[in-house]
Design an enzyme around this catalytic site. Structure first.
Site, short mmCIF file in Angstrom:
data_model
loop_
_atom_site.label_atom_id
_atom_site.label_comp_id
_atom_site.label_asym_id
_atom_site.label_seq_id
_atom_site.Cartn_x
_atom_site.Cartn_y
_atom_site.Cartn_z
N TRP A 1 15.46 -3.44 28.76
CA TRP A 1 16.19 -2.33 29.65
C TRP A 1 15.50 -1.13 28.98
O TRP A 1 14.97 -0.66 28.11
CB TRP A 1 17.54 -2.13 28.88
CG TRP A 1 18.49 -3.43 29.18
CD1 TRP A 1 18.78 -4.28 28.62
CD2 TRP A 1 19.12 -3.31 30.42
NE1 TRP A 1 19.67 -5.06 28.98
CE2 TRP A 1 19.96 -4.58 30.22
CE3 TRP A 1 19.11 -2.71 31.55
CZ2 TRP A 1 20.48 -5.12 31.57
CZ3 TRP A 1 20.00 -3.21 32.71
CH2 TRP A 1 20.74 -4.48 32.66
N LYS B 1 16.33 -2.20 34.60
CA LYS B 1 15.94 -3.43 33.83
C LYS B 1 14.41 -3.99 34.31
O LYS B 1 14.42 -4.44 35.54
CB LYS B 1 16.77 -4.65 34.28
CG LYS B 1 16.87 -5.92 33.32
CD LYS B 1 18.01 -6.63 33.52
CE LYS B 1 18.00 -7.41 32.29
NZ LYS B 1 19.14 -8.50 32.13
N THR C 1 38.25 10.69 39.96
CA THR C 1 36.84 10.65 39.89
C THR C 1 36.07 11.04 41.15
O THR C 1 36.44 9.97 42.37
CB THR C 1 36.57 9.32 39.17
OG1 THR C 1 36.81 8.32 39.71
CG2 THR C 1 37.20 9.52 37.61
N GLU D 1 38.75 10.22 32.91
CA GLU D 1 39.91 9.53 32.31
C GLU D 1 40.25 9.64 31.14
O GLU D 1 41.27 8.96 30.43
CB GLU D 1 39.51 7.75 32.61
CG GLU D 1 39.15 7.19 34.00
CD GLU D 1 37.82 7.66 34.67
OE1 GLU D 1 37.04 8.63 34.19
OE2 GLU D 1 37.23 6.84 35.51
P1 ADP Z 1 31.92 12.10 37.43
O1 ADP Z 1 31.34 10.88 37.13
O2 ADP Z 1 32.63 12.20 39.00
O3 ADP Z 1 31.00 13.27 37.28
P2 ADP Z 1 33.23 12.66 34.96
O4 ADP Z 1 33.02 13.91 34.83
O5 ADP Z 1 34.32 12.01 34.40
O6 ADP Z 1 33.12 12.13 36.49
O7 ADP Z 1 31.83 11.83 34.61
C1 ADP Z 1 32.01 11.14 33.17
C2 ADP Z 1 30.79 10.66 32.78
O8 ADP Z 1 29.58 11.45 32.83
C3 ADP Z 1 30.47 9.86 31.59
O9 ADP Z 1 31.03 8.32 31.76
C4 ADP Z 1 29.27 9.75 31.22
O10 ADP Z 1 28.25 8.58 31.96
C5 ADP Z 1 28.65 10.86 31.70
N1 ADP Z 1 28.58 12.05 30.64
C6 ADP Z 1 29.62 12.94 30.42
N2 ADP Z 1 29.04 13.71 29.10
C7 ADP Z 1 27.90 13.21 28.89
C8 ADP Z 1 26.91 13.71 27.99
N3 ADP Z 1 27.05 14.72 27.04
N4 ADP Z 1 25.90 12.97 27.79
C9 ADP Z 1 25.65 11.97 28.88
N5 ADP Z 1 26.29 11.46 29.69
C10 ADP Z 1 27.50 12.12 29.75
#
Ligand code: ADP
Length: 541
Positions: A444, A439, A184, A328
Site C-alpha cells: 500500500w 496498491k 454526505t 456522520e
Molecule cells: P465529504 O466526504 O462529503 O467531504 P465529510 O466532511 O464528512 O464529507 O468528510 C469526512 C472525511 O474527510 C473523513 O472520513 C476523512 O476521510 C476526511 N478528513 C476529515 N478531516 C481530515 C483530516 N484532518 N485529515 C485527513 N482527512 C480528513
C-alpha cells in the site's frame, strides 16, 4: 440502585436562551449577500429566532417536518438552525455545490416542506423548480426591498419574521427527537443522510466547547469558513453561543483577499476551514507581507493539513489545531492540541505532532481493525480501518436500510472508511481514505504521505496523488500538481526531493502539472474526478 436526579431533556433552543442570558454583548457579524455588514447580539438573535419559530408554525410546520436551507454563512441561516430545530422540526442543510441531480435527489428523499434560500440561489431554484415537488414552498432570506422578480411564488424572510412577536416558549419533546439532517456528498452512489437529534447535538456542543477552548471563550471572534450548509460548520453554530464566542460570517466571498480584509477589519482570532481555503489566505498574507491583525489560531480539518501549511502558520505565530471528523460524527472526532509537556519543544517537533490528526475528544471512542475485524494495538505502527463509537455518531442513515446495514460492525461501531494508526499518546494519523490508497505490487502507498512530502517543495502549490491502473503492479501513483510559479519545477527535482523521505517504489511514476485541481462539493480535492480523468494516462515506462 438508580440515581435520584432530575432528567431534563436536552434541547438545542436552550443553548441560544443561555447565550441570551449570559453573553449579552457577544455578536454575530455577517457579510451579507446584499453587500452590507450586519451585526446582531445573541439576545437580539434569540428574539428573532422565536419570531421565526412562530412564523414556521404559522406556515403549518410541525414536529418532524423537514425544512431545508440553501444558504451561505450568515445570521439568518443561524437563526434558522434554532427556529427550525427549536419547534421540533428538522433543519436540513443543503450544500449548494452539489450537482442539480444530487440536490433534486436529497430534497425528494428528505421530503422537505419548505426551502429557505439566499438571494444568490434564486436562479438555481427557478431552474430546478419544474422538477421539485409541487407542495414545496420557498422563502427568500432577505428583506422586502431586495425581493427579486420571479415566476415562482416566493415568500420574504423578513416579512414572515416581523409579522410575529418574540414572545414564545420553546416546546418540550423527548431529547432524542430529530433536529437536523445533513447529507454526505456521496462520491459514489446517492448522498446519505445523517439525522442528528437534540441530545446528540447538545452533547456534541459540549464536546466542542471543552476540546476547542482556546477560541471558544466570551468575546473571542471566530470566523467559520467551514459552511453552515455542510457538517454543521463543525459545531460552531451551537458552540459559539454556548461559550459566548462571537462569530464573523464571511457570506459568499471566500477568496484569500476577501478573507484577509474581513479578518483584519474584525480582528478575528480563530479561523476554521479546509486546507484549500488556507492556501488562498497564505498566498494573500505573503503578498501583503502581513497577517490580519489579531489572527492567532487556525483550525484545519476536512482533509489532511499539509505539514508545510502547518509550518507556515506556526512561523507567523498562528497556532494550528488539526482536527478530524466527518458528517456522520456531527462532525468533530479528534482535535490536535499538543500536551503541555511539548511547550518548550523545538518547532520542528511540534509541527511533526501537529501534522497528525489529534487526539480523541471526550465522548468519542476510536478503534483500528485489521481485515478480519480484529482490533489492532495503538502503537503508532499498526494501521487499519478506523471505527468510532459515541453519542454524537450516527447509528444508521436516514431512510436508508441498505447503507445502514453496511455502516456498522457487529458490535455497533461505525466504520469511517479511513485508514489510520494511533500512537501510544493517543494521536491519530490518517493514512488515507480506504478508497484513495494505492496498491502497488501488493504493497500500500499512502497518497497523503506522498502529497505531504511534495507540498514541502517550494515549487509546488498544491497536489494530489492518485492510483493509475498498471499492467504489472495493479496500480501506480501519479501526481497531479499545481506549480507555485509560472514555470513549473523539473520533475526530476520533485522526485529527488521525495526520494529523501520515500522508498523508490513509493515515488510517483509521473507528474502532471495543471492550472487548478478539481474540488468536491465540500471544497476538498476531488480524487474521484482525477482518477476518472487520468484512468488512461500513459505512464512512462
Ligand atoms: P465529504 O466526504 O462529503 O467531504 P465529510 O466532511 O464528512 O464529507 O468528510 C469526512 C472525511 O474527510 C473523513 O472520513 C476523512 O476521510 C476526511 N478528513 C476529515 N478531516 C481530515 C483530516 N484532518 N485529515 C485527513 N482527512 C480528513
Amino acid at each position: 440502585m438508580q440515581g435520584q436526579m432530575m432528567h431534563r431533556p436536552l434541547r438545542i433552543a436552550d443553548i441560544l436562551t443561555f447565550a441570551e442570558d449570559s453573553h449579552k454583548t457577544s455578536e454575530v457579524i455577517s457579510r451579507t449577500v446584499e453587500g452590507d455588514l450586519n451585526r446582531i447580539t445573541y439576545p437580539d438573535m434569540a428574539a428573532r429566532a422565536r419570531q421565526m419559530a412562530k412564523a414556521l408554525i404559522a406556515l403549518d410546520i410541525s414536529l418532524g417536518d423537514r425544512v431545508a436551507t440553501l444558504a451561505w454563512n450568515g445570521y439568518r441561516h443561524l437563526e434558522l438552525y434554532y427556529a427550525i430545530s427549536g419547534i421540533g422540526a428538522v433543519c436540513h442543510t443543503i450544500n449548494p455545490r452539489l450537482s442539480p441531480e444530487q440536490m433534486l435527489y436529497i430534497i425528494g428523499h428528505a421530503e422537505d416542506r419548505l426551502l429557505f434560500l439566499d438571494l444568490t440561489f434564486v436562479p438555481l431554484v427557478e431552474k430546478l423548480a419544474p422538477q421539485l415537488p409541487k407542495t414545496l414552498r420557498f422563502v427568500v432570506m432577505t428583506a422586502r426591498a431586495h425581493m427579486p422578480d420571479s415566476p415562482l411564488d416566493l415568500l420574504c424572510y423578513e416579512d414572515l419574521l416581523t409579522a410575529q412577536d418574540p414572545h414564545y416558549a420553546w416546546p418540550e419533546f423527548p431529547e432524542d427527537t430529530a433536529s437536523g439532517l445533513c447529507y454526505t456528498s456521496g462520491t459514489t452512489g446517492h448522498p446519505k443522510g445523517a439525522l442528528y437529534s437534540h441530545r446528540s447535538t447538545v452533547l456534541h456542543t459540549m464536546l466542542c466547547a471543552i476540546s476547542l477552548r482556546d477560541c471558544l471563550q466570551p468575546g473571542r471572534k471566530i470566523l467559520p469558513v467551514v459552511p453552515l450548509f455542510h457538517v454543521n460548520a463543525w459545531g460552531l453554530p451551537y458552540a459559539a453561543p454556548l461559550t459566548g464566542a462571537s462569530l464573523v460570517m464571511p457570506g459568499p466571498r471566500l477568496d484569500g483577499a476577501s478573507l484577509w480584509d474581513l479578518m483584519n477589519d474584525e480582528q478575528v482570532f480563530s479561523a476554521w476551514g479546509v486546507p484549500t481555503v488556507w492556501l488562498g489566505l497564505l498566498a494573500e498574507i505573503k503578498q501583503r507581507g502581513a497577517k490580519p491583525v489579531g489572527f492567532g489560531e487556525v483550525i484545519i480539518g476536512g482533509s489532511a493539513a499539509p505539514r508545510s501549511m502547518i509550518d507556515a502558520f506556526e512561523r507567523m505565530d498562528v497556532s494550528v489545531c488539526h482536527a478530524w471528523g466527518m458528517t456522520e460524527m456531527s462532525p468533530v472526532g479528534t482535535v490536535g492540541h499538543l500536551p503541555p509537556s511539548m511547550d518548550d519543544h523545538p518547532l520542528e517537533q511540534r509541527v511533526d505532532v501537529k501534522a497528525k490528526q489529534g487526539r480523541r475528544c471526550f465522548g468519542v471512542d476510536l478503534k483500528i481493525v485489521d481485515e478480519a475485524g480484529a482490533a489492532l494495538p495503538h502503537d503508532g505502527q499498526a494501521s487499519g480501518e478506523l471505527y468510532v463509537r459515541g453519542n454524537s455518531i450516527v447509528s444508521g442513515y436516514f431512510a436508508n436500510p441498505e447503507a445502514t446495514a453496511q455502516a456498522l460492525d457487529p458490535d455497533g461501531w461505525f466504520g469511517t472508511g479511513d485508514v489510520a494508526s494511533i500512537d501510544a499518546d493517543g494521536f491519530l494519523t490518517i493514512t488515507d481514505r480506504a478508497k484513495d490508497l494505492i496498491k502497488s505490487g501488493g504493497e500500500w502507498i499512502s497518497s497523503l504521505d506522498v502529497e505531504n512530502m511534495a507540498m514541502s517543495h517550494p515549487g509546488i502549490a498544491n497536489c494530489a496523488v492518485i492510483a493509475v491502473p498498471h499492467p504489472k503492479w495493479d496500480e501506480r501513483p501519479l501526481m497531479v500538481a499545481v506549480a507555485a510559479e509560472d514555470i513549473p519545477p523539473k520533475k526530476s527535482d520533485i522526485l529527488s526531493h521525495l526520494a529523501q523521505y520515500l522508498a523508490k517504489w513509493q515515488l510517483p511514476d509521473d507528474i502532471v502539472f495543471v492550472d487548478t485541481l478539481p474540488l468536491t462539493a465540500t471544497g476538498k480535492v476531488s480524487k474521484l474526478t482525477l482518477r476518472q480523468e487520468y484512468a488512461d494516462h500513459a505512464l512512462p515506462a
